[in-house]
Design a protein around this motif. Sequence first.
Motif, PDB file in Angstrom:
ATOM      1  N   GLY A  26     -30.261   5.080 -84.576  1.00 57.72           N
ATOM      2  CA  GLY A  26     -31.327   4.074 -84.634  1.00 57.72           C
ATOM      3  C   GLY A  26     -32.517   4.488 -85.483  1.00 57.72           C
ATOM      4  O   GLY A  26     -33.469   3.711 -85.635  1.00 57.72           O
ATOM      5  N   PHE A  27     -32.481   5.698 -86.044  1.00 54.75           N
ATOM      6  CA  PHE A  27     -33.544   6.164 -86.933  1.00 54.75           C
ATOM      7  C   PHE A  27     -33.046   6.150 -88.372  1.00 54.75           C
ATOM      8  O   PHE A  27     -31.845   6.114 -88.625  1.00 54.75           O
ATOM      9  CB  PHE A  27     -33.989   7.583 -86.562  1.00 54.75           C
ATOM     10  N   HIS A  28     -33.987   6.218 -89.296  1.00 52.46           N
ATOM     11  CA  HIS A  28     -33.659   6.281 -90.719  1.00 52.46           C
ATOM     12  C   HIS A  28     -33.899   7.703 -91.221  1.00 52.46           C
ATOM     13  O   HIS A  28     -34.870   8.351 -90.822  1.00 52.46           O
ATOM     14  CB  HIS A  28     -34.525   5.311 -91.514  1.00 52.46           C
ATOM     15  N   LEU A  30     -35.327  10.280 -93.632  1.00 54.10           N
ATOM     16  CA  LEU A  30     -36.545  10.205 -94.462  1.00 54.10           C
ATOM     17  C   LEU A  30     -36.703  11.423 -95.368  1.00 54.10           C
ATOM     18  O   LEU A  30     -36.286  12.531 -95.009  1.00 54.10           O
ATOM     19  CB  LEU A  30     -37.812  10.164 -93.583  1.00 54.10           C
ATOM     20  N   GLY A 143     -41.998  12.008 -80.651  1.00 58.60           N
ATOM     21  CA  GLY A 143     -42.007  11.031 -81.732  1.00 58.60           C
ATOM     22  C   GLY A 143     -41.812  11.707 -83.070  1.00 58.60           C
ATOM     23  O   GLY A 143     -42.102  12.897 -83.215  1.00 58.60           O
ATOM     24  N   SER A 144     -41.364  10.939 -84.048  1.00 62.06           N
ATOM     25  CA  SER A 144     -41.018  11.506 -85.354  1.00 62.06           C
ATOM     26  C   SER A 144     -42.211  12.121 -86.071  1.00 62.06           C
ATOM     27  O   SER A 144     -42.051  13.078 -86.832  1.00 62.06           O
ATOM     28  CB  SER A 144     -40.425  10.409 -86.249  1.00 62.06           C
ATOM     29  N   ARG A 160     -35.658  12.634 -89.366  1.00 59.26           N
ATOM     30  CA  ARG A 160     -36.354  11.357 -89.132  1.00 59.26           C
ATOM     31  C   ARG A 160     -37.850  11.504 -89.343  1.00 59.26           C
ATOM     32  O   ARG A 160     -38.623  10.632 -88.961  1.00 59.26           O
ATOM     33  CB  ARG A 160     -36.004  10.796 -87.744  1.00 59.26           C
ATOM     34  N   THR A 186     -43.949  -0.531 -85.876  1.00 63.34           N
ATOM     35  CA  THR A 186     -43.129   0.319 -86.748  1.00 63.34           C
ATOM     36  C   THR A 186     -41.653  -0.103 -86.740  1.00 63.34           C
ATOM     37  O   THR A 186     -41.060  -0.272 -87.815  1.00 63.34           O
ATOM     38  CB  THR A 186     -43.295   1.796 -86.339  1.00 63.34           C
ATOM     39  N   PRO A 187     -41.015  -0.302 -85.558  1.00 60.06           N
ATOM     40  CA  PRO A 187     -39.610  -0.732 -85.576  1.00 60.06           C
ATOM     41  C   PRO A 187     -39.410  -2.060 -86.317  1.00 60.06           C
ATOM     42  O   PRO A 187     -38.402  -2.239 -87.006  1.00 60.06           O
ATOM     43  CB  PRO A 187     -39.249  -0.884 -84.095  1.00 60.06           C
ATOM     44  N   TYR A 190     -39.351  -1.249 -90.113  1.00 55.56           N
ATOM     45  CA  TYR A 190     -38.060  -0.644 -90.497  1.00 55.56           C
ATOM     46  C   TYR A 190     -36.953  -1.704 -90.446  1.00 55.56           C
ATOM     47  O   TYR A 190     -36.069  -1.730 -91.308  1.00 55.56           O
ATOM     48  CB  TYR A 190     -37.707   0.510 -89.559  1.00 55.56           C
TER      49      TYR A 190
END
Length: 309
Positions: A26-28, A30, A143-144, A160, A186-187, A190
């Motif tokens: 579920g994360f991208h 980076l 958190g990222s 991430r 933020t979500p 994205y």
Amino acid sequence: MTDVVVARAPAKVNVHLGVGPLRDDGFHELHTVYLAVSLFDTVSARPGAGLSLTVSGEGTGVAAGPGLVPGDRTNLVWRAAELLAEHAGVAADAALEVAKSIPVAAGLAGGSADAAAALVALDALWGTRASREDLLGLAARLGSDVPFSLVGGAALGTGRGEQVSPVLTGSRSHWVLGIAGEGLSTPAVYGELDRMRAAGALPEAAGPSPADPVIAALRTGDAAPLAAALTNDLQPPALTLRPDLRRALRAATDAGALAALVSGSGPTVAALAPDEAAAVRLAAELAGVGVFRTVRAVSGPVPGARVVP
Ligand code: C5P
């Protein structure tokens, strides 16, 4: 026994934000370059029975709304306290106060700054003496952006965004942060990027774009090459969700910024000035154009979360 420990942590601007495809978790993926800038939230920690939390300052008004910061266990500060207590095997006893100057849901990592400041404040209050590696590990679980809020300065973020390594800077850069209207999720930003890529409105990305140009520009210490290298893959989706940000970006360059970009997932606009005096002039001018709710002249890099003596 210590009476009170006060820690502060800075806001950040992503001077490069290259976003790869959506991962299975579920994360991208980076490649980002974070720059910590001179706008700080403060967390005070006092001895207490159980945890309590109060939040005051920017974006914490009594009226319910999207800008409201929770004062309960859903706040990242509360979770930071529980995580550190569990890690150290101590009771989670503290009265915590967050004083916010970093606008909420602005793309400036204000919530991450609060969590990082809480980790260092409670580490001192409880005498847990967590190692740097342990604190970074706890931060990544929160958190990222939280590991960067701990280390500060300028850093390359991979994975991430939670894997941080320092980046050299030739000098301080001077910015004006313009906060325009309501916060952005933020979500949601994205998600809009994924949608635009799937629809062909933006090119599909095999991986995150490399950060090398901005890293090289930061090392020179000159603002002009940095202005030319600024990149944010989240800017097009942020502009789709908030078309008024185009006007805000244009206002910044019209007023003399070398370049302006959306900070992180927005909606803050970060405008790069040639020097400190120009940043002060630019801030005064942008405060008057009527597109920004708040305008702040800042500079970076500055250190990450620290106990204030
Ligand atoms: O890590 P953090 O809690 O700050 O992330 C908030 C949200 O932002 C995630 O749930 C995800 O939707 C999005 N995100 C992402 N890729 C990243 C970082 C965040 O998709 N690298």
